[in-house]
Write an enzyme that holds these catalytic residues in place. Structure first.
Site, PDB file in Angstrom:
ATOM      1  N   ASP A  60       2.256   9.884  33.155  1.00 21.24           N
ATOM      2  CA  ASP A  60       1.447  10.894  32.364  1.00 21.24           C
ATOM      3  C   ASP A  60       2.320  11.981  31.843  1.00 21.24           C
ATOM      4  OD1 ASP A  60      -0.871  11.749  31.584  1.00 21.24           O
ATOM      5  OD2 ASP A  60      -1.344  12.932  33.092  1.00 21.24           O
TER       6      ASP A  60
ATOM      7  N   CYS B 177     -17.401  -3.732  28.881  1.00 22.70           N
ATOM      8  CA  CYS B 177     -18.598  -2.779  28.512  1.00 22.70           C
ATOM      9  C   CYS B 177     -19.958  -3.446  28.056  1.00 22.70           C
ATOM     10  CB  CYS B 177     -18.049  -1.582  27.749  1.00 22.70           C
ATOM     11  SG  CYS B 177     -16.885  -0.507  28.266  1.00 22.70           S
TER      12      CYS B 177
ATOM     13  N   CYS C  21     -23.658  -1.779  27.372  1.00 28.18           N
ATOM     14  CA  CYS C  21     -23.768  -0.549  28.126  1.00 28.18           C
ATOM     15  C   CYS C  21     -23.341   0.729  27.293  1.00 28.18           C
ATOM     16  CB  CYS C  21     -22.882  -0.568  29.380  1.00 28.18           C
ATOM     17  SG  CYS C  21     -23.100   0.714  30.318  1.00 28.18           S
TER      18      CYS C  21
ATOM     19  N   CYS D 130     -22.035   5.768  29.689  1.00 28.42           N
ATOM     20  CA  CYS D 130     -21.293   7.072  29.753  1.00 28.42           C
ATOM     21  C   CYS D 130     -21.557   7.932  28.461  1.00 28.42           C
ATOM     22  CB  CYS D 130     -19.907   6.666  29.821  1.00 28.42           C
ATOM     23  SG  CYS D 130     -19.168   5.570  28.557  1.00 28.42           S
TER      24      CYS D 130
ATOM     25  N   CYS E  37     -23.002  11.966  28.685  1.00 28.58           N
ATOM     26  CA  CYS E  37     -22.130  13.270  28.427  1.00 28.58           C
ATOM     27  C   CYS E  37     -22.837  14.309  28.063  1.00 28.58           C
ATOM     28  CB  CYS E  37     -21.122  12.780  27.515  1.00 28.58           C
ATOM     29  SG  CYS E  37     -19.975  13.992  27.105  1.00 28.58           S
TER      30      CYS E  37
ATOM     31  N   CYS F 115     -15.163  18.424  25.251  1.00 29.99           N
ATOM     32  CA  CYS F 115     -15.257  17.839  26.599  1.00 29.99           C
ATOM     33  C   CYS F 115     -14.904  18.925  27.564  1.00 29.99           C
ATOM     34  CB  CYS F 115     -14.025  16.794  26.718  1.00 29.99           C
ATOM     35  SG  CYS F 115     -13.773  15.872  28.154  1.00 29.99           S
TER      36      CYS F 115
ATOM     37  N   CYS G  20     -14.138  17.047  35.000  1.00 30.18           N
ATOM     38  CA  CYS G  20     -15.741  16.475  34.893  1.00 30.18           C
ATOM     39  C   CYS G  20     -15.726  14.975  35.021  1.00 30.18           C
ATOM     40  CB  CYS G  20     -16.356  16.838  33.471  1.00 30.18           C
ATOM     41  SG  CYS G  20     -17.749  15.962  32.970  1.00 30.18           S
TER      42      CYS G  20
ATOM     43  N   CYS H 197     -18.891  10.842  33.189  1.00 21.80           N
ATOM     44  CA  CYS H 197     -18.740   9.533  32.624  1.00 21.80           C
ATOM     45  C   CYS H 197     -18.400   8.476  33.405  1.00 21.80           C
ATOM     46  CB  CYS H 197     -18.259   9.677  31.143  1.00 21.80           C
ATOM     47  SG  CYS H 197     -16.392  10.459  31.322  1.00 21.80           S
TER      48      CYS H 197
ATOM     49  N   CYS I 148     -20.934   5.132  35.345  1.00 20.71           N
ATOM     50  CA  CYS I 148     -20.359   3.657  34.889  1.00 20.71           C
ATOM     51  C   CYS I 148     -20.781   2.506  35.994  1.00 20.71           C
ATOM     52  CB  CYS I 148     -18.984   3.641  34.911  1.00 20.71           C
ATOM     53  SG  CYS I 148     -18.467   2.187  34.251  1.00 20.71           S
TER      54      CYS I 148
HETATM   55  S1  SF4 Z   1     -20.405   3.549  31.344  1.00 21.79           S
HETATM   56 FE1  SF4 Z   1     -18.653   2.031  32.039  1.00 21.79          FE
HETATM   57  S2  SF4 Z   1     -19.516   0.217  31.312  1.00 21.79           S
HETATM   58 FE2  SF4 Z   1     -20.997   1.439  30.519  1.00 21.79          FE
HETATM   59  S3  SF4 Z   1     -20.035   1.634  28.311  1.00 21.79           S
HETATM   60 FE3  SF4 Z   1     -19.097   3.424  29.662  1.00 21.79          FE
HETATM   61  S4  SF4 Z   1     -17.286   2.497  30.322  1.00 21.79           S
HETATM   62 FE4  SF4 Z   1     -18.326   0.819  29.723  1.00 21.79          FE
HETATM   63  S1  SF4 Z   2     -15.357  14.103  31.044  1.00 19.04           S
HETATM   64 FE1  SF4 Z   2     -17.762  14.891  31.107  1.00 19.04          FE
HETATM   65  S2  SF4 Z   2     -17.665  16.011  28.956  1.00 19.04           S
HETATM   66 FE2  SF4 Z   2     -15.893  14.845  28.887  1.00 19.04          FE
HETATM   67  S3  SF4 Z   2     -16.516  13.083  27.947  1.00 19.04           S
HETATM   68 FE3  SF4 Z   2     -16.549  12.586  30.256  1.00 19.04          FE
HETATM   69  S4  SF4 Z   2     -18.824  13.229  30.544  1.00 19.04           S
HETATM   70 FE4  SF4 Z   2     -18.356  14.007  28.647  1.00 19.04          FE
END
Ligand code: SF4
Ligand code: SF4
Length: 331
Positions: free
Chosen positions: A138, A192, A195, A198, A202, A218, A247, A250, A254
C-alpha cells in the site's frame, strides 16, 4: 527452462502460503494500459479528493518498469484479516458508541505485512539468484488492485475492493516487483454479475457507478484521510450511520463474503476487545492516552484531532436524531 520456471514459481507460492498469505499469484510485468486509462479518468474527475499522493507522478503507475527497469514479473499476495466479531455495543446503544472498520481493530497491517513480504523477497532472491526485487504494501506508485486481478487473486468488485472466491474481500494486498522470470497466472473473470448490493447499500452514494468510488462522498475518506480541520459536510455527516473510522457497509452486504473465513492472525483481533469506541471516552482522552491506546494501529492516521472531530460530528448527529425521534413520539 520452462520447467525450472514452473518449479521456482510453485516453490515461491508454497513459501508465501507458509508465511500466512492466503492467496498468491503472478502476472507478467507488462504495461497496465486499460487499467491506467481508468485510473487517469478517475483522477481527472477529482475522485481522489485531497489525497494528493495519488496524483503524484501518475504515469509511474502505468508500468512497473518505472520502479524497476529490469522487472519481468509481479508477485501479488493477499492476507486475510477477517475477524468475526461484531459491532455489538453500537448495535445496542448507537448514541454512546461509534464503529471502527474491521481492518482497524488490531495492529497496523503495514507493520504485519512488511516483514513477511521482505522475507518472501529474500526467499525469491535465493530461488532465482541474481533477481532484483522491490516490495510494496500500500505504498509506492503501484496499482495493487489491477495487479491482483492480473495475477488471478480475485476480481475488482463494484465497490472497488478485490474479492477472492475463497476468502471474500477482507484482504490486505502486497506486491513484489521482480526481475525474476516467473510463470504467470491467468486473470480471474468478474463474478459480480447482475448484483448491485454494494451500490445500493452505500449510504452516501459514493459508488457513483459500478467499479467507481468517489472519495469525496465516501465515509472511509472522510473519517480516515481528511485533515482534522476539515469539517465533515453535513450531507455526509447525516449519513454516517455510526462509522467513526472507516466504513464496511459495501463489504458487509457483498454476497461473496459468505466465503469469509476467520484469520489465524491475532494481530487483527480487536484490541481490548473493542470493535467500537465509546464517544465520551474518546472526547475525554488526552493526546498521551490516544498515543498509548492506538500505538501502531491504523487509528493514528487521522491523528488525535481528526478522530475527535469525527466523534464530535457523530455525537452531534446521533443526539439530534434521538431528539427528533422522541419528538415524533417514538418509544
Ligand atoms: S455486493 Fe459484491 S458481488 Fe455485489 S456488486 Fe458489489 S462487489 Fe459485486
Ligand atoms: S466504504 Fe462506505 S461510504 Fe465508502 S463506498 Fe463503501 S459503503 Fe460507501
Amino acid at each position: 527452462m520452462g520447467e525450472e520456471r514452473r518449479r521456482q514459481t510453485e516453490r515461491l507460492k508454497e513459501i508465501a502460503r507458509k508465511l500466512g498469505f492466503c492467496e498468491v499469484g503472478v502476472a507478467a510485468a507488462e504495461p497496465l494500459e486499460q487499467e491506467f486509462v481508468r485510473y487517469a479518468e478517475w483522477l481527472k474527475r477529482g475522485y481522489q479528493a485531497t489525497m494528493a499522493y495519488m496524483e503524484r507522478e501518475p504515469w509511474r503507475r502505468a508500468d512497473v518498469r518505472t520502479l524497476l527497469p529490469t522487472a519481468r514479473s509481479v508477485v501479488v499476495v493477499a492476507y486475510n484479516y477477517y475477524n468475526p466479531a461484531r459491532h455489538e455495543p453500537f448495535e445496542q446503544e448507537p448514541w454512546r458508541y461509534g464503529k471502527l472498520s474491521r481492518y482497524a481493530w488490531g495492529d497496523d497491517y503495514h507493520d504485519v505485512l512488511r516483514p513477511k513480504l521482505q522475507r518472501l523477497a529474500e526467499e525469491l532472491a535465493h530461488l532465482c539468484p541474481g533477481a532484483e526485487s522491490r516490495y510494496y504494501v500500500d505504498t509506492g506508485p503501484v496499482l495493487e488492485k489491477a495487479w491482483a486481478v492480473r495475477a488471478g487473486i480475485g476480481w475488482q468488485g463494484k465497490h472497488s475492493n478485490i474479492i477472492s472466491r475463497r476468502y471474500g474481500s477482507w484482504l490486505f494486498l502486497g506486491v513484489i516487483v521482480t526481475s525474476a522470470d516467473l510463470e504467470p497466472d491467468s486473470p480471474l473473470r468478474d463474478f459480480c454479475g447482475t448484483c448491485t448490493a454494494c451500490v445500493q447499500a452505500c449510504p452516501t452514494g459514493a459508488i457513483v457507478e459500478p467499479y467507481v468510488v468517489d472519495a469525496r462522498r465516501c465515509l472511509s475518506y472522510w473519517t480516515i484521510e481528511t485533515k482534522p480541520d476539515m469539517e465533515i459536510p453535513e450531507a455526509i455527516a447525516q449519513r454516517m450511520e455510526g462509522w467513526i473510522f472507516g466504513c464496511d457497509i459495501c463489504q458487509e452486504v457483498c454476497p461473496w463474503n459468505r466465503f469469509q473465513k476467520p484469520t489465524a492472525d491475532p494481530a487483527f483481533a480487536p484490541r481490548y476487545g473493542q470493535t467500537c469506541l465509546e464517544l465520551d471516552a474518546v472526547l475525554q482522552m488526552s493526546p498521551e492516552e490516544f498515543r498509548q491506546r492506538f500505538r501502531a494501529s491504523p487509528l493514528t492516521r487521522p491523528r488525535y484531532a481528526g478522530l475527535q472531530r469525527t466523534v464530535r460530528t457523530w455525537k452531534r448527529v446521533v443526539s439530534a436524531k434521538l431528539v427528533d425521534s422522541h419528538a415524533d413520539g417514538a418509544p
